[in-house]
Design a protein around this motif. Structure first.
Motif, PDB file in Angstrom:
ATOM      1  N   MET A  90       3.486  -3.259  -8.095  1.00 18.35           N
ATOM      2  CA  MET A  90       4.198  -2.796  -9.291  1.00 18.35           C
ATOM      3  C   MET A  90       4.124  -1.272  -9.361  1.00 18.35           C
ATOM      4  O   MET A  90       3.037  -0.692  -9.300  1.00 18.35           O
ATOM      5  N   CYS A  91       5.305  -0.657  -9.461  1.00 18.37           N
ATOM      6  CA  CYS A  91       5.339   0.789  -9.641  1.00 18.37           C
ATOM      7  C   CYS A  91       5.249   1.071 -11.137  1.00 18.37           C
ATOM      8  O   CYS A  91       5.872   0.372 -11.938  1.00 18.37           O
ATOM      9  N   THR A  92       4.467   2.037 -11.506  1.00 13.24           N
ATOM     10  CA  THR A  92       4.358   2.413 -12.917  1.00 13.24           C
ATOM     11  C   THR A  92       4.930   3.814 -13.095  1.00 13.24           C
ATOM     12  O   THR A  92       5.199   4.521 -12.118  1.00 13.24           O
ATOM     13  N   TRP A  93       5.066   4.195 -14.350  1.00 18.02           N
ATOM     14  CA  TRP A  93       5.543   5.545 -14.652  1.00 18.02           C
ATOM     15  C   TRP A  93       4.632   6.590 -13.989  1.00 18.02           C
ATOM     16  O   TRP A  93       5.082   7.556 -13.393  1.00 18.02           O
ATOM     17  N   GLY A  94       3.333   6.325 -14.078  1.00 15.61           N
ATOM     18  CA  GLY A  94       2.359   7.269 -13.524  1.00 15.61           C
ATOM     19  C   GLY A  94       2.420   7.382 -12.007  1.00 15.61           C
ATOM     20  O   GLY A  94       1.931   8.355 -11.437  1.00 15.61           O
ATOM     21  N   LEU A  95       3.023   6.391 -11.354  1.00 16.21           N
ATOM     22  CA  LEU A  95       3.091   6.404  -9.882  1.00 16.21           C
ATOM     23  C   LEU A  95       4.486   6.792  -9.383  1.00 16.21           C
ATOM     24  O   LEU A  95       4.785   6.647  -8.193  1.00 16.21           O
ATOM     25  N   ARG A  96       5.349   7.274 -10.278  1.00 16.91           N
ATOM     26  CA  ARG A  96       6.754   7.477  -9.895  1.00 16.91           C
ATOM     27  C   ARG A  96       6.921   8.498  -8.770  1.00 16.91           C
ATOM     28  O   ARG A  96       7.786   8.325  -7.904  1.00 16.91           O
ATOM     29  N   HIS A  97       6.119   9.544  -8.767  1.00 19.51           N
ATOM     30  CA  HIS A  97       6.307  10.567  -7.725  1.00 19.51           C
ATOM     31  C   HIS A  97       5.875  10.041  -6.353  1.00 19.51           C
ATOM     32  O   HIS A  97       6.537  10.288  -5.351  1.00 19.51           O
ATOM     33  N   GLU A  98       4.789   9.278  -6.343  1.00 26.59           N
ATOM     34  CA  GLU A  98       4.361   8.663  -5.080  1.00 26.59           C
ATOM     35  C   GLU A  98       5.417   7.667  -4.603  1.00 26.59           C
ATOM     36  O   GLU A  98       5.704   7.572  -3.412  1.00 26.59           O
ATOM     37  N   MET A  99       5.990   6.924  -5.557  1.00 25.43           N
ATOM     38  CA  MET A  99       7.009   5.934  -5.195  1.00 25.43           C
ATOM     39  C   MET A  99       8.186   6.628  -4.505  1.00 25.43           C
ATOM     40  O   MET A  99       8.651   6.190  -3.443  1.00 25.43           O
ATOM     41  N   VAL A 100       8.658   7.718  -5.094  1.00 29.21           N
ATOM     42  CA  VAL A 100       9.811   8.423  -4.504  1.00 29.21           C
ATOM     43  C   VAL A 100       9.430   9.014  -3.134  1.00 29.21           C
ATOM     44  O   VAL A 100      10.231   8.997  -2.202  1.00 29.21           O
TER      45      VAL A 100
END
Ligand SMILES: Cc1cc2nc3c(=O)[nH]c(=O)nc-3n(C[C@H](O)[C@H](O)[C@H](O)COP(=O)(O)O)c2cc1C
Length: 221
Positions: A90-100
């Motif tokens: 699950m991607c969270t708001w806090g992980l958005r930069h890592e996700m991108v």
């Protein structure tokens, strides 16, 4: 306006960019970890992703070609064909930069989880690791790949998996439920846009044929 995408494609006048991605929104993000036959970890986001059924729990994600007009397959496609396993993180708001960051098409030899500065945690029933910081992870065994019809510029493949293990961070479990306020959810919108699911915008709607789930802090809509 009306258009037939098979005739005019996804960018008819007056659209500057492919419009379809902005039409079925918001979408969840399947942050998918896989492992190559050689043991290299891969991590990539897919918004053509969803849960397909609850019993048995199944999910799917759809990789297209690495570049439009080519047949080069993404690692998230190849790895699952080779090893038959993947993990939804699950991607969270806090992980958005890592996700991108993990959307970069890195060479197959690169561990994209480590490259994004993310700590891996082991799974129970599959070999690919999960993202330790994700509050939820679903271990999946590959069931089937469906080749969607060739598009004008690319071909997509729907990869379906059955969930064989579920991780939930104990910190988001409260009062016998997962606490949505603590999960900091993110949704994919069109273009390069995302939304944060904020507590004040969450409401609970009673269904005529069901009892209620009373989640602390969620107002009735
Ligand atoms: C939010 C987001 C959603 C994405 N969704 C998809 C998708 O549904 N299908 C797809 O093929 N690529 C999607 N991409 C692009 C892939 O993540 C990207 O091509 C990635 O490099 C694939 O990695 P891989 O070769 O390591 O599998 C998305 C990118 C982002 C940032």
């Amino acid at each position: 306006m009306f258009f037939n995408p098979l005739e005019v494609g996804m960018k008819p006048d007056p659209f500057k960019y492919t419009v379809y991605n902005a039409l079925v929104v918001p979408r969840p993000i399947g942050w998918i970890s896989t492992m190559s036959a050689d043991g290299v970890v891969n991590l990539a986001p897919f918004s053509f992703f969803n849960a397909l059924s609850g019993d048995p729990p199944c999910v799917m994600y759809c990789p297209n070609a690495v570049k439009p007009g080519t047949e080069e397959k993404k690692d998230s496609y190849t790895n699952v064909q080779e090893t038959g396993e993947f993990v939804f993180n699950m991607c969270t708001w806090g992980l958005r930069h890592e996700m991108v960051a993990t959307a970069e098409h890195a060479p197959s030899s690169v561990d994209e989880m480590a490259a994004a500065g993310l700590e891996a945690a082991p799974c129970h029933n599959v070999k690919p690791p999960r993202v330790k910081a994700s509050p939820v992870a679903l271990e999946c065994k590959h069931l089937q790949t469906i080749d969607l019809p060739p598009g004008r510029t690319s071909q997509s493949h729907m990869i379906i998996g059955q969930v064989v293990g579920i991780h939930i961070d104990d910190d988001v479990i409260e009062d016998g439920m997962v606490n949505v306020h603590k999960m900091e959810l993110i949704a994919r919108l069109g273009y390069l846009d995302y939304a944060k699911i904020e507590s004040e915008n969450i409401v609970s709607l009673k269904r005529p044929d069901r009892g209620t789930y009373e989640q602390p802090g969620i107002k009735s809509g």
